[in-house]
Design an enzyme around this catalytic site. Structure first.
Site, short mmCIF file in Angstrom:
data_model
loop_
_atom_site.label_atom_id
_atom_site.label_comp_id
_atom_site.label_asym_id
_atom_site.label_seq_id
_atom_site.Cartn_x
_atom_site.Cartn_y
_atom_site.Cartn_z
N LYS A 225 -2.12 28.73 -4.86
CA LYS A 225 -3.07 29.80 -4.58
C LYS A 225 -3.91 29.52 -3.34
O LYS A 225 -3.95 28.41 -2.83
CB LYS A 225 -3.97 30.04 -5.80
CG LYS A 225 -3.23 30.83 -6.88
CD LYS A 225 -4.12 31.24 -8.04
CE LYS A 225 -3.29 32.07 -9.03
NZ LYS A 225 -4.07 32.40 -10.24
N ARG A 259 0.09 26.81 -15.51
CA ARG A 259 1.06 27.79 -14.98
C ARG A 259 1.39 27.43 -13.53
O ARG A 259 0.50 27.46 -12.68
CB ARG A 259 0.45 29.19 -15.07
CG ARG A 259 1.35 30.31 -14.58
CD ARG A 259 0.64 31.66 -14.71
NE ARG A 259 1.48 32.75 -14.24
CZ ARG A 259 1.57 33.12 -12.97
NH1 ARG A 259 0.88 32.50 -12.04
NH2 ARG A 259 2.36 34.13 -12.63
C1 8Y7 Z 1 -2.26 34.05 -12.90
C2 8Y7 Z 1 -1.47 34.83 -13.75
C3 8Y7 Z 1 -0.98 35.26 -11.68
C4 8Y7 Z 1 -3.21 33.19 -13.51
C5 8Y7 Z 1 -2.43 33.98 -15.65
C6 8Y7 Z 1 -0.20 33.89 -8.69
C7 8Y7 Z 1 0.31 36.55 -13.44
C8 8Y7 Z 1 -0.79 35.21 -8.89
N1 8Y7 Z 1 -1.93 34.33 -11.60
N2 8Y7 Z 1 -1.54 34.80 -15.11
N3 8Y7 Z 1 -0.67 35.59 -12.96
N4 8Y7 Z 1 -3.26 33.19 -14.87
N5 8Y7 Z 1 -2.55 33.91 -16.99
O1 8Y7 Z 1 -0.61 33.27 -7.66
O2 8Y7 Z 1 -4.00 32.48 -12.87
O3 8Y7 Z 1 0.66 33.41 -9.42
S1 8Y7 Z 1 -0.19 36.05 -10.33
#
Ligand code: 8Y7
Length: 281
Positions: A225, A259
């Site tokens: 990010k 994640r």
């Molecule tokens: C997150 C996310 C994204 C996060 C959760 C990216 C779908 C942007 N970021 N879901 N999603 N937490 N739970 O950089 O921080 O992956 S999308």
């Protein structure tokens, strides 16, 4: 804290140690995978590789939530994610997460074999709460976002960062309970980069345990990010080391699910962390 979430077919998600959620983007505009995985067989190969690399959960997403990304129609989103979920489920009993805010995508994904609904809008879109409530063995990740993806990074402001995020969680937990969703199915996520300045993001990371007060498992998503890239002046492709540092700090500060894009490398980091924690060395 409940250290386990019960899933369909007698399966469980166990948080005794932090687990890895591997990101499988099925979008042409995803900022980090850049349309690399658009057809189902390439995406399936990628998904299987992530499991091999040590992912416990696969997070399948067909809608980019990058600031300024175009809206995706229901039809396009379904076309991207449903065949992939079916294909993964044919080959594996792994935990599948659907990254969506649309009730109809949630419903079809769950019917195709998804175990977790990962909603950056925390079930605030029409019918989302009622739809998920029909599936008591589905887990739900409620993420905090200030504002909407299009405008959230314009001028984020908080008087009390952790207090406001925890208040939002309490409201969404209450909304879930009002439709019959049990707290035992819920996961919370303060949402790195979603309506936060660089300083807010690092405050959240440093004080991640602030979000443990509600007694639910916590997810941290900071892989590649801008909180890494803007801090270190690195392009998306060059954010691995920074992302790994963030993953380790999140784990140390109490995150249960990490994640990430780079599953293999994160698994190594968490392996060393766990060995150290358990004092086996
Ligand atoms: C997150 C996310 C994204 C996060 C959760 C990216 C779908 C942007 N970021 N879901 N999603 N937490 N739970 O950089 O921080 O992956 S999308």
């Amino acid at each position: 804290m409940n250290t386990k979430i019960n899933l369909a077919r007698g399966r469980t998600l166990d948080f005794a140690n932090p687990v890895i959620m591997g990101i499988v983007n099925v979008t042409p505009d995803s900022f980090s995978d850049g349309g690399q995985f658009l057809n189902t067989s390439a995406a399936l190969n990628h998904a299987m590789q992530l499991l091999d690399d040590g992912a416990t959960i696969l997070d399948i997403g067909g809608e980019s939530t990058r600031p300024g990304a175009p809206d995706v129609s229901l039809e396009d989103e379904l076309r991207r994610v449903i065949p992939l979920i079916k294909a993964i489920r044919k080959q594996s009993d792994c935990v599948i997460s659907i990254d969506t805010s649309k009730a109809e995508v949630m419903r079809q994904a769950i019917e195709a074999g998804a175990d977790i609904v990962n909603d950056v809008r925390a079930l605030q879109e029409p019918d989302a709460l009622e739809t998920v409530a029909q599936y008591p063995e589905v887990a739900i990740c409620l993420m905090h976002m200030q504002g909407q993806p299009r405008s959230m990074q314009r001028d984020p402001h908080y008087d009390d960062l952790a207090g406001e995020i925890n208040d939002f969680f309490s409201q969404r937990i209450a909304a879930c309970e009002a439709v019959g969703i049990k707290q035992s199915q819920l996961i919370l996520d303060p949402g790195f980069g979603f309506g936060k300045t660089l300083k807010h993001n690092y405050q959240i990371l440093a004080q991640f345990s602030d979000y443990a007060k509600l007694g639910l498992p916590l997810l941290a998503g900071l892989s590649r990010k801008s909180m890494i890239g803007n801090l270190l002046n690195r392009d998306t492709k060059d954010r691995l080391a920074g992302s790994l540092a963030g993953a380790l700090i999140a784990a140390q500060n109490g995150a249960h699910i990490i994640r990430v894009h780079d599953v293999k490398e994160t698994a190594d980091v968490l392996g060393v962390y766990q060995a150290c924690k358990q004092g086996v060395l």
